[in-house]
Design an enzyme around this catalytic site. Sequence first.
Site, mmCIF file in Angstrom:
data_model
loop_
_atom_site.group_PDB
_atom_site.id
_atom_site.type_symbol
_atom_site.label_atom_id
_atom_site.label_comp_id
_atom_site.label_asym_id
_atom_site.label_seq_id
_atom_site.Cartn_x
_atom_site.Cartn_y
_atom_site.Cartn_z
ATOM 1 N N GLY A 248 2.149 2.243 10.805
ATOM 2 C CA GLY A 248 3.103 3.344 10.672
ATOM 3 C C GLY A 248 3.750 3.745 11.985
ATOM 4 O O GLY A 248 4.403 4.783 12.071
ATOM 5 N N GLU B 180 -5.745 -4.912 10.281
ATOM 6 C CA GLU B 180 -4.701 -3.936 10.565
ATOM 7 C C GLU B 180 -5.045 -3.191 11.849
ATOM 8 O O GLU B 180 -5.843 -2.245 11.828
ATOM 9 C CB GLU B 180 -4.593 -2.929 9.422
ATOM 10 N N GLU C 23 -6.766 4.693 7.588
ATOM 11 C CA GLU C 23 -6.539 6.131 7.367
ATOM 12 C C GLU C 23 -7.763 6.775 6.735
ATOM 13 O O GLU C 23 -8.063 7.945 6.988
ATOM 14 C CB GLU C 23 -5.275 6.331 6.517
ATOM 15 N N GLY D 202 2.896 -1.179 4.282
ATOM 16 C CA GLY D 202 2.933 0.238 3.931
ATOM 17 C C GLY D 202 4.366 0.694 3.743
ATOM 18 O O GLY D 202 4.995 0.417 2.714
ATOM 19 N N GLY D 203 4.924 1.360 4.768
ATOM 20 C CA GLY D 203 6.258 1.972 4.679
ATOM 21 C C GLY D 203 7.332 1.074 4.077
ATOM 22 O O GLY D 203 8.114 1.522 3.218
ATOM 23 N N HIS E 111 -9.576 1.211 4.563
ATOM 24 C CA HIS E 111 -8.287 1.389 5.232
ATOM 25 C C HIS E 111 -8.450 2.346 6.419
ATOM 26 O O HIS E 111 -9.203 3.303 6.353
ATOM 27 C CB HIS E 111 -7.236 1.931 4.256
ATOM 28 N N ASN F 240 0.869 -1.176 0.000
ATOM 29 C CA ASN F 240 0.000 0.000 0.000
ATOM 30 C C ASN F 240 0.904 1.223 0.000
ATOM 31 O O ASN F 240 1.532 1.536 1.008
ATOM 32 C CB ASN F 240 -0.884 -0.038 1.264
ATOM 33 N N TRP F 241 0.957 1.906 -1.146
ATOM 34 C CA TRP F 241 1.893 3.027 -1.281
ATOM 35 C C TRP F 241 1.326 4.333 -0.745
ATOM 36 O O TRP F 241 2.001 5.353 -0.765
ATOM 37 C CB TRP F 241 2.336 3.172 -2.746
ATOM 38 N N LYS F 242 0.065 4.327 -0.326
ATOM 39 C CA LYS F 242 -0.557 5.531 0.265
ATOM 40 C C LYS F 242 -0.292 6.750 -0.634
ATOM 41 O O LYS F 242 -0.288 6.605 -1.844
ATOM 42 C CB LYS F 242 -0.033 5.724 1.688
ATOM 43 N N SER G 124 3.165 -2.155 10.404
ATOM 44 C CA SER G 124 4.609 -2.199 10.682
ATOM 45 C C SER G 124 5.270 -3.520 10.295
ATOM 46 O O SER G 124 6.177 -3.997 10.970
ATOM 47 C CB SER G 124 4.886 -1.859 12.150
HETATM 48 P P1 PGA Z 1 2.679 0.286 7.669
HETATM 49 O O1 PGA Z 1 1.259 0.510 6.983
HETATM 50 O O2 PGA Z 1 3.241 -0.996 7.130
HETATM 51 O O3 PGA Z 1 3.489 1.486 7.265
HETATM 52 O O4 PGA Z 1 2.440 0.211 9.148
HETATM 53 C C1 PGA Z 1 0.389 -0.572 6.729
HETATM 54 C C2 PGA Z 1 -0.904 -0.083 6.097
HETATM 55 O O5 PGA Z 1 -1.369 1.000 6.457
HETATM 56 O O6 PGA Z 1 -1.492 -0.753 5.237
#
Ligand code: PGA
Length: 250
Positions: free
Chosen positions: A175, A169, A98, A235-236, A96, A8-10, A214
């Site tokens: 994050g 999640e 966010e 994500g990251g 998601h 997930n590149w956000k 994470s």
């Molecule tokens: P993260 O994000 O790996 O940076 O914690 C995961 C996500 O939001 O899908």
Amino acid sequence: MKKIIAANWKMFKTAEETKQTITELNKLLENIPLEKKEILIFPPFTSLETAVTTNNNDKIAIGAQDLYPAKEGAFTGEISPAMILACGATWVLTGHSERRHIIKEDNALVGQKTIFALASGLNVVACIGETLEQREAGNLYDVLAEQLQQTLAKLPTPLSPERLVIAYEPVWAIGTGKTANAEDIIEAHTIIRELLKNIIGVSAMQTRILYGGSVKPENAQEILSLDNVDGLLVGGASLKADSFAKIISA
Ligand code: PGA
């Protein structure tokens, strides 16, 4: 069924940066056995088409991070499933955390988006998860049950099980560098599997449940080996090709 490793590149990466990362990843994937893995990348809308055309093999499927649940219309700023499909993307994320917490999407809207996406021909990774406050108040089960029930209330039938994926999640692990521990993950994934059996019946056993929050190269293998963990949503640590490739080969 194959395990899914999803990126997930956000709100990261222009089209040019997307091209560079996918080109690099394609090279790294030449040396990784992929018979048991399915790889998904969710870039921003503006990079979707570039992601599809740069990915000149069948190893990676591309998805969007959101959709609006209507065919077309006066919905300024929104993107329809048909537009996503026309870019060559085949997956979409819904719910998601966010979007739930920053954009204030509620369970009802997440449900509408999930159902509309599936009915439009997109495959869906539907995300659920509790906040730290909800967990500490002992509400893990209720929060997951409410989110799942509303998300899956009106699923189109028949629906082949590989088209719908659930991502667990925990909001407090996204994050933050705090990964849920093995017991937390097994507990939540077991609850989700049981809830799925009640909601969608036998195909619940074939529905893949991903863990996200994470995930990094150092913990990917351990998390992937846990009961009821059928993949990862990253994500990251998915933003750099070499880091994501290490997670894929975990
Ligand atoms: P993260 O994000 O790996 O940076 O914690 C995961 C996500 O939001 O899908």
